[in-house]
Scaffold this motif. Structure first.
Motif, PDB file in Angstrom:
ATOM      1  N   ARG A  58      35.530  -8.211  11.980  1.00  0.00           N
ATOM      2  CA  ARG A  58      35.826  -7.137  11.528  1.00  0.00           C
ATOM      3  C   ARG A  58      36.987  -6.881  10.509  1.00  0.00           C
ATOM      4  O   ARG A  58      36.761  -6.246   9.524  1.00  0.00           O
ATOM      5  CB  ARG A  58      36.685  -6.365  12.739  1.00  0.00           C
ATOM      6  CG  ARG A  58      37.039  -4.954  12.562  1.00  0.00           C
ATOM      7  CD  ARG A  58      37.708  -4.407  13.498  1.00  0.00           C
ATOM      8  NE  ARG A  58      36.783  -4.341  14.919  1.00  0.00           N
ATOM      9  CZ  ARG A  58      36.736  -3.599  15.511  1.00  0.00           C
ATOM     10  NH1 ARG A  58      37.300  -2.147  15.218  1.00  0.00           N
ATOM     11  NH2 ARG A  58      35.818  -3.291  16.587  1.00  0.00           N
ATOM     12  N   GLN A  59      37.539  -8.193  10.363  1.00  0.00           N
ATOM     13  CA  GLN A  59      38.499  -8.313   9.217  1.00  0.00           C
ATOM     14  C   GLN A  59      37.849  -9.069   8.177  1.00  0.00           C
ATOM     15  O   GLN A  59      38.406  -8.934   6.920  1.00  0.00           O
ATOM     16  CB  GLN A  59      39.837  -9.364   9.641  1.00  0.00           C
ATOM     17  CG  GLN A  59      40.747  -8.707  10.612  1.00  0.00           C
ATOM     18  CD  GLN A  59      40.338  -8.703  12.082  1.00  0.00           C
ATOM     19  OE1 GLN A  59      39.803  -9.739  12.521  1.00  0.00           O
ATOM     20  NE2 GLN A  59      40.253  -7.590  12.812  1.00  0.00           N
ATOM     21  N   LEU A  60      36.987  -9.613   8.059  1.00  0.00           N
ATOM     22  CA  LEU A  60      36.200 -10.662   7.174  1.00  0.00           C
ATOM     23  C   LEU A  60      35.065 -10.066   6.464  1.00  0.00           C
ATOM     24  O   LEU A  60      34.867 -10.133   5.186  1.00  0.00           O
ATOM     25  CB  LEU A  60      35.891 -11.833   7.766  1.00  0.00           C
ATOM     26  CG  LEU A  60      36.911 -12.939   8.051  1.00  0.00           C
ATOM     27  CD1 LEU A  60      36.457 -14.200   8.844  1.00  0.00           C
ATOM     28  CD2 LEU A  60      38.233 -12.994   7.152  1.00  0.00           C
ATOM     29  N   PHE A  61      34.117  -9.254   7.265  1.00  0.00           N
ATOM     30  CA  PHE A  61      33.007  -8.864   6.346  1.00  0.00           C
ATOM     31  C   PHE A  61      33.031  -7.626   5.728  1.00  0.00           C
ATOM     32  O   PHE A  61      33.861  -6.678   6.114  1.00  0.00           O
ATOM     33  CB  PHE A  61      31.978  -8.626   7.743  1.00  0.00           C
ATOM     34  CG  PHE A  61      31.547  -9.820   8.352  1.00  0.00           C
ATOM     35  CD1 PHE A  61      31.723 -11.188   7.868  1.00  0.00           C
ATOM     36  CD2 PHE A  61      31.279  -9.874   9.805  1.00  0.00           C
ATOM     37  CE1 PHE A  61      31.366 -12.495   8.543  1.00  0.00           C
ATOM     38  CE2 PHE A  61      30.818 -11.172  10.403  1.00  0.00           C
ATOM     39  CZ  PHE A  61      30.854 -12.219   9.973  1.00  0.00           C
ATOM     40  N   HIS A  62      32.374  -7.502   4.554  1.00  0.00           N
ATOM     41  CA  HIS A  62      32.378  -6.306   3.876  1.00  0.00           C
ATOM     42  C   HIS A  62      30.696  -5.875   3.559  1.00  0.00           C
ATOM     43  O   HIS A  62      30.079  -6.486   2.773  1.00  0.00           O
ATOM     44  CB  HIS A  62      32.788  -6.696   2.487  1.00  0.00           C
ATOM     45  CG  HIS A  62      34.235  -7.103   2.273  1.00  0.00           C
ATOM     46  ND1 HIS A  62      35.405  -6.274   2.642  1.00  0.00           N
ATOM     47  CD2 HIS A  62      35.012  -8.328   2.284  1.00  0.00           C
ATOM     48  CE1 HIS A  62      36.488  -7.079   2.664  1.00  0.00           C
ATOM     49  NE2 HIS A  62      36.271  -8.184   2.457  1.00  0.00           N
ATOM     50  N   LEU A  63      30.625  -4.606   4.307  1.00  0.00           N
ATOM     51  CA  LEU A  63      29.390  -4.194   4.425  1.00  0.00           C
ATOM     52  C   LEU A  63      28.787  -3.693   3.035  1.00  0.00           C
ATOM     53  O   LEU A  63      27.563  -3.857   2.921  1.00  0.00           O
ATOM     54  CB  LEU A  63      29.041  -3.061   5.201  1.00  0.00           C
ATOM     55  CG  LEU A  63      29.377  -3.402   6.943  1.00  0.00           C
ATOM     56  CD1 LEU A  63      29.044  -2.383   7.753  1.00  0.00           C
ATOM     57  CD2 LEU A  63      28.601  -4.688   7.248  1.00  0.00           C
TER      58      LEU A  63
ATOM     59  N   SER B  52      34.810 -16.606  -1.165  1.00  0.00           N
ATOM     60  CA  SER B  52      36.077 -15.825  -0.839  1.00  0.00           C
ATOM     61  C   SER B  52      36.747 -15.880   0.351  1.00  0.00           C
ATOM     62  O   SER B  52      37.848 -16.084   0.664  1.00  0.00           O
ATOM     63  CB  SER B  52      35.518 -14.431  -0.998  1.00  0.00           C
ATOM     64  OG  SER B  52      36.580 -13.443  -0.615  1.00  0.00           O
ATOM     65  N   LEU B  53      35.792 -16.511   1.407  1.00  0.00           N
ATOM     66  CA  LEU B  53      36.245 -16.322   2.994  1.00  0.00           C
ATOM     67  C   LEU B  53      37.032 -18.016   3.035  1.00  0.00           C
ATOM     68  O   LEU B  53      38.233 -17.892   3.432  1.00  0.00           O
ATOM     69  CB  LEU B  53      35.034 -16.676   4.004  1.00  0.00           C
ATOM     70  CG  LEU B  53      34.247 -15.478   4.042  1.00  0.00           C
ATOM     71  CD1 LEU B  53      33.052 -15.765   4.959  1.00  0.00           C
ATOM     72  CD2 LEU B  53      35.407 -14.351   4.849  1.00  0.00           C
ATOM     73  N   MET B  54      36.622 -18.812   2.099  1.00  0.00           N
ATOM     74  CA  MET B  54      37.371 -20.064   2.233  1.00  0.00           C
ATOM     75  C   MET B  54      38.687 -19.874   1.452  1.00  0.00           C
ATOM     76  O   MET B  54      39.838 -20.536   1.877  1.00  0.00           O
ATOM     77  CB  MET B  54      36.507 -21.068   1.556  1.00  0.00           C
ATOM     78  CG  MET B  54      35.396 -21.676   2.606  1.00  0.00           C
ATOM     79  SD  MET B  54      34.593 -23.154   1.976  1.00  0.00           S
ATOM     80  CE  MET B  54      33.531 -22.759   0.922  1.00  0.00           C
ATOM     81  N   GLN B  55      38.807 -19.153   0.549  1.00  0.00           N
ATOM     82  CA  GLN B  55      40.030 -18.965  -0.235  1.00  0.00           C
ATOM     83  C   GLN B  55      41.127 -18.181   0.740  1.00  0.00           C
ATOM     84  O   GLN B  55      42.299 -18.200   0.307  1.00  0.00           O
ATOM     85  CB  GLN B  55      39.730 -18.073  -1.413  1.00  0.00           C
ATOM     86  CG  GLN B  55      38.869 -18.986  -2.558  1.00  0.00           C
ATOM     87  CD  GLN B  55      38.787 -18.031  -3.761  1.00  0.00           C
ATOM     88  OE1 GLN B  55      39.281 -17.012  -4.078  1.00  0.00           O
ATOM     89  NE2 GLN B  55      38.004 -18.670  -4.733  1.00  0.00           N
TER      90      GLN B  55
ATOM     91  N   VAL C 169      24.932 -10.699  12.914  1.00  0.00           N
ATOM     92  CA  VAL C 169      26.155 -11.024  12.299  1.00  0.00           C
ATOM     93  C   VAL C 169      26.932  -9.939  11.787  1.00  0.00           C
ATOM     94  O   VAL C 169      28.143  -9.856  12.141  1.00  0.00           O
ATOM     95  CB  VAL C 169      26.045 -11.925  11.301  1.00  0.00           C
ATOM     96  CG1 VAL C 169      27.184 -12.671  10.787  1.00  0.00           C
ATOM     97  CG2 VAL C 169      25.212 -13.381  12.028  1.00  0.00           C
ATOM     98  N   TYR C 170      26.612  -9.278  10.996  1.00  0.00           N
ATOM     99  CA  TYR C 170      27.327  -8.420  10.182  1.00  0.00           C
ATOM    100  C   TYR C 170      27.486  -6.949  10.981  1.00  0.00           C
ATOM    101  O   TYR C 170      28.662  -6.380  11.041  1.00  0.00           O
ATOM    102  CB  TYR C 170      26.636  -8.135   8.585  1.00  0.00           C
ATOM    103  CG  TYR C 170      26.840  -9.479   7.831  1.00  0.00           C
ATOM    104  CD1 TYR C 170      27.982  -9.609   7.307  1.00  0.00           C
ATOM    105  CD2 TYR C 170      25.605 -10.057   7.757  1.00  0.00           C
ATOM    106  CE1 TYR C 170      28.264 -10.958   6.453  1.00  0.00           C
ATOM    107  CE2 TYR C 170      26.018 -11.346   7.024  1.00  0.00           C
ATOM    108  CZ  TYR C 170      26.984 -11.660   6.269  1.00  0.00           C
ATOM    109  OH  TYR C 170      26.935 -12.899   5.556  1.00  0.00           O
ATOM    110  N   LEU C 171      26.500  -6.377  11.255  1.00  0.00           N
ATOM    111  CA  LEU C 171      26.544  -5.054  11.682  1.00  0.00           C
ATOM    112  C   LEU C 171      27.148  -4.900  13.100  1.00  0.00           C
ATOM    113  O   LEU C 171      27.989  -3.958  13.275  1.00  0.00           O
ATOM    114  CB  LEU C 171      25.184  -4.116  11.959  1.00  0.00           C
ATOM    115  CG  LEU C 171      24.351  -4.019  10.574  1.00  0.00           C
ATOM    116  CD1 LEU C 171      23.041  -3.242  10.841  1.00  0.00           C
ATOM    117  CD2 LEU C 171      25.233  -3.098   9.647  1.00  0.00           C
TER     118      LEU C 171
END
Length: 221
Positions: free
Chosen positions: A78-83, A139-142, A215-217
């Motif tokens: 919820r905090q990481l994914f950008h739909l 972006s996630l690793m940063q 994963v995403y939805l």
């Protein structure tokens, strides 16, 4: 010569010998008719490979489903994914699958120009998809959300990254097919390889639909 000697030898059990041509073996479909038969065999064999690949992805999906809640106090989907980014990736991959189908139709029509154009569009769209996926990983690793942060992120990077590796391999295959078609034309062996490439690319699209959903939805709920 006697009538018995002149008569062709019988082969009641059809053991692969040609009675009219001494002991030479019968070659089934040895001319132009052999190509469609071999095309079916090659396609069937490649489907077996794809099924084994889908079984592998099923294991990754199962691992992700089990570990999706194991965030170890770190960020969740919820905090990481950008739909919005995922929607662009999905649009690129779905459109590339359409272009791949158009390449198959153009090849069946023996149109060199449109086959090359359709394969080029397929590759460029796939490359755009892969670039966005790599941007997401970076972006996630940063943000400190690399695969070593939690079991959830390990499963995420394994599943989505495995799909990305397949897309990268497909891009190399597309480039190879473009070169072979340009150099050798629409020979039957080239057409069979194009069939396998099309099946592979469509299978990646199917797997991505599963990734999008599981994963995403579900991850942003």
């Amino acid at each position: 010569m006697s009538a018995a000697a002149a008569a062709p030898r019988a082969d009641p059990h059809q053991l692969g010998r040609n009675p009219d041509q001494d002991d030479r073996p019968i070659i089934v479909g040895g001319g132009e008719d052999d190509a469609p038969n071999k095309r079916i065999i090659v396609g069937y064999g490649f489907w077996i490979f794809l099924i084994s690949d889908i079984i592998m992805f099923s294991a990754f999906f199962a691992a992700y489903a089990v570990l999706s809640g194991a965030t170890a106090g770190g960020p969740s989907g919820r905090q990481l994914f950008h739909l919005d980014l995922v929607a662009i990736e999905t649009g690129l991959l779905l459109t590339s699958t359409f272009a791949c189908g158009m390449a198959t139709l153009a090849a069946e029509a023996r149109s060199m120009f449109w086959t090359q154009v359709a394969l080029l569009v397929t590759g460029l769209l796939g490359l755009g998809f892969l670039a966005l996926e790599l941007h997401e990983f970076s972006s996630l690793m940063q943000q400190g959300a690399g695969p070593d942060r939690s079991a959830f992120l390990s499963a995420f990077f394994a599943l989505v990254g495995c799909h990305g590796v397949h897309v990268g391999a497909g891009l190399l295959w597309i480039g190879t097919m473009m070169a072979q078609i340009f150099a050798k034309g629409f020979r039957e062996d080239i057409m069979r390889r194009l069939l396998c490439l099309t099946l592979f690319w469509h299978a990646l699209d199917i797997v991505w639909v599963g990734v999008l959903t599981v994963v995403y939805l579900l991850g942003v709920r």
